[in-house]
Design an enzyme around this catalytic site. Structure first.
Site, PDB file in Angstrom:
ATOM      1  N   LYS A 174       0.904  -1.162   0.000  1.00  0.00           N
ATOM      2  CA  LYS A 174       0.000   0.000   0.000  1.00  0.00           C
ATOM      3  C   LYS A 174       0.930   1.195   0.000  1.00  0.00           C
ATOM      4  CE  LYS A 174      -1.583   3.087   1.811  1.00  0.00           C
ATOM      5  NZ  LYS A 174      -1.234   4.432   1.293  1.00  0.00           N
ATOM      6  N   GLU A 177       0.050   7.630  -1.372  1.00  0.00           N
ATOM      7  CA  GLU A 177      -0.829   8.131  -2.429  1.00  0.00           C
ATOM      8  C   GLU A 177      -0.200   9.334  -3.151  1.00  0.00           C
ATOM      9  OE1 GLU A 177      -1.120   7.943   0.836  1.00  0.00           O
ATOM     10  OE2 GLU A 177      -2.970   8.853   1.564  1.00  0.00           O
ATOM     11  N   SER A 227       5.635   8.174   9.116  1.00  0.00           N
ATOM     12  CA  SER A 227       5.779   9.061  10.272  1.00  0.00           C
ATOM     13  C   SER A 227       5.469   8.309  11.570  1.00  0.00           C
ATOM     14  CB  SER A 227       4.821  10.247  10.124  1.00  0.00           C
ATOM     15  OG  SER A 227       3.491   9.771  10.075  1.00  0.00           O
ATOM     16  N   CYS A 282      14.627   9.975   6.024  1.00  0.00           N
ATOM     17  CA  CYS A 282      14.570   9.649   7.458  1.00  0.00           C
ATOM     18  C   CYS A 282      15.973   9.628   8.051  1.00  0.00           C
ATOM     19  CB  CYS A 282      13.910   8.303   7.673  1.00  0.00           C
ATOM     20  SG  CYS A 282      14.884   6.964   6.991  1.00  0.00           S
ATOM     21  N   GLU A 384      10.298  16.828  13.606  1.00  0.00           N
ATOM     22  CA  GLU A 384      10.882  16.479  12.313  1.00  0.00           C
ATOM     23  C   GLU A 384      10.291  17.440  11.287  1.00  0.00           C
ATOM     24  OE1 GLU A 384       9.492  12.791  10.493  1.00  0.00           O
ATOM     25  OE2 GLU A 384      11.538  12.382   9.842  1.00  0.00           O
TER      26      GLU A 384
END
Ligand code: NAD
Length: 500
Positions: A174, A177, A227, A282, A384
């Site tokens: 998945k 998007e 996240s 990251c 972040e």
């Protein structure tokens, strides 16, 4: 007419039927370039059912035969690097050189996975008692889910998915998007490589699709990268449903600069690790921690012109250091943080707000920004930002630097720059961080080592790729066998021991 994307289920492109779509933007121009279908729970269920049928066939295939498919897939990745990099550039915005580097990291894991017959070997003890041999074997889990972030649309689906499939599982990706086209293209390459239909699937969607995977009884494991807020939800929801879950979350990576560090090396390393991919990694270094006032002053003096000189541009501009950020909301969020930093009293040495590029006036560009004299209570330090913003927090001494690193909620990566082996060793031992670089700014381990953070950068016990991925994507069975089976020892009612 805007293109409509699709899912890839059971070895073919499948149109979305939920009636819901998301916009996919070109971040360099701000234009919508396609619509991505957002799957309903019923569509996810159909994908799981088809993947489960494929799993039964794939998991029964011997590991050496699975490895042959992996070799072919690896060759197709190598042949299609340029095409993949372009697809990534158009939707994510990162430069071609950067995209190619990240694709290579996915190829590395595919090459590692080609050794699956060796990697899945179990253990064997002969004659543990009374003619009995005991051995363990690793077996696949079933249909596993991989929920992936926008910032590495090829690398991360490969990091988790290739290992999952190599271990004999079927995989449902998945993807984000924001940039679903590269994961969809990977599915086409798998088909060309001869992977049985239904083993590698892409189901596009948002929270609804993720929740359907998290609640599905035929999905025993979920790997997530994204996240921390979303990851924590996924970890709790998945484990509540008795799934095996691994979550790789957000980060705020520090670079500690000792007074004896090679400053030329430090400045190059900080610039590249801080603003490469527009800070959307990251493992980006977002905090510089110079130790001592003299180190901090020299760092600010050298870093300021370098940040001012940074060049942003669209993905296909070979001279650009980095591209736009992924969405308009990202750009606004980054600029909001910069404003907060200024308000809180940090010194803004370079202001990257309001960036504009001729011909790309609606693109989501942010210039490089540099703060000095930030403190641990400021939002520019705590959160972040995920943009090209470097924040300097000065430390008076080594202990203060270590405490700062350990006091932060995230623990993904950290770097120390020094010429002193004692200091580097002590630093590595004392920091509670998953990946540590000694004079290495982005210490992402190669495919044959494990990847993963600490503290709130990771939930779950296993790490990504390397030997730990085999543990995550398999379960162990331990078999005790006595041959010849005709040996008679009579009924034994006490606990069996090695003597029996
Ligand atoms: P994100 O958390 O917004 O999205 C990640 C995935 O979760 C996407 O597939 C998204 O569709 C899905 N999602 C989003 N909201 C959801 C919700 N409410 N419920 C269920 N699913 C949801 O992350 P992102 O913006 O795509 O990626 C950037 C983040 O990923 C950064 O925090 C970055 O540090 C992190 N990241 C971590 C690593 C690592 O290895 N630790 C690697 C890459 C990125």
């Amino acid at each position: 007419m805007t293109d409509k994307l699709y899912h890839f289920i059971g070895g073919k492109r499948v149109d979305g039927t939920s009636g819901r779509f998301g916009d996919v933007y070109n971040p360099a121009t701000g234009e919508v370039q396609s619509l991505v279908p957002l799957a309903s729970a019923a569509e996810v269920d159909r994908a799981v059912q088809s993947a489960h049928a494929a799993f039964l066939q794939w998991s029964a295939m011997s590991a050496p035969r699975r490895s042959q498919v992996l070799f072919r897939f690896r060759d197709l990745l190598v042949q299609n690097v340029d095409k993949l990099a372009e697809i990534v550039g158009r939707e994510h915005g990162k430069t071609i050189a950067d995209a190619k580097g990240s694709i290579q990291r996915g190829i590395d894991v595919t090459e590692f996975a080609c050794g699956i017959p060796h990697l899945m070997k179990g253990e064997f003890s002969s004659n543990v008692g009374g003619g009995i041999d005991t051995f363990s074997q690793r077996e696949s889990l079933g249909v596993v889910g991989g929920i992936t972030p926008f910032n590495f649309p090829v690398m991360i689906p490969l990091w988790m998915g290739v290992m999952a499939v190599a271990c004999g599982n079927a995989y449902i990706n998945k993807p984000s998007e924001r940039d679903p086209s590269a994961p969809l293209f990977l599915a086409e390459l798998w088909k060309q490589a001869g992977l049985p239909d239904g083993v590698w699937n892409v189901v596009n969607g948002d929270k609804e699709a993720v929740d359907a995977l998290l609640g599905h009884p035929d999905v025993p494991a979920i790997s997530f990268v994204g996240s921390t807020t979303v990851g924590e939800y996924i970890y709790h929801e998945g484990t509540r449903n008795n799934k095996r879950v691994q979550v790789f979350g957000g980060a705020k990576n520090h670079m500690v600069i000792m007074p004896d560090a090679d400053m030329d090396q430090v400045v190059d390393a900080l610039i590249g690790a801080g603003v490469g991919a527009a800070g959307q990694r990251c493992m980006a270094i977002s905090v510089a921690v110079p130790v001592g006032e003299a180190t901090a002053d020299e760092l600010a003096r050298r870093l300021t012109p370098r940040v001012q000189e940074l060049r942003y541009g669209p993905w296909n501009d070979a001279k650009a250091d980095f591209g736009p950020v992924v969405t308009r909301q990202s750009k606004e969020r980054i600029e909001k943080y910069i404003a907060e930093g200024v308000k809180a009293g940090a010194k803004l040495l370079v202001d990257g707000r309001g960036a504009k590029l001729q011909g790309y006036e609606n693109g989501y560009f942010c210039g490089g920004s540099l703060f000095d004299h930030a403190t641990a209570d400021m939002s520019i330090y705590r959160d972040e930002i995920f943009g090209p913003v470097l924040t300097t927090v000065r430390a008076a001494n080594f202990d203060e630097a270590v405490n700062l690193v350990n006091g932060h909620e995230y623990g993904n990566g950290v770097a120390v720059f020094t010429r002193d082996g004692d200091a580097a060793r002590e630093f590595s031992n004392r920091v509670d961080i998953g990946m540590i670089g000694v004079n290495v700014p982005i210490p992402v381990p190669l495919a044959f080592h494990n990847f993963g953070g600490s503290k709130r950068s990771k939930f779950g016990d296993t790490q990504m790729h390397g030997p730990e991925s085999i543990r995550f994507f398999t379960k162990v069975k331990t078999i005790s066998a006595r041959w010849p089976s005709g040996i008679r020892s009579g009924a034994v009612f006490s606990m069996p021991t090695a003597g029996h």
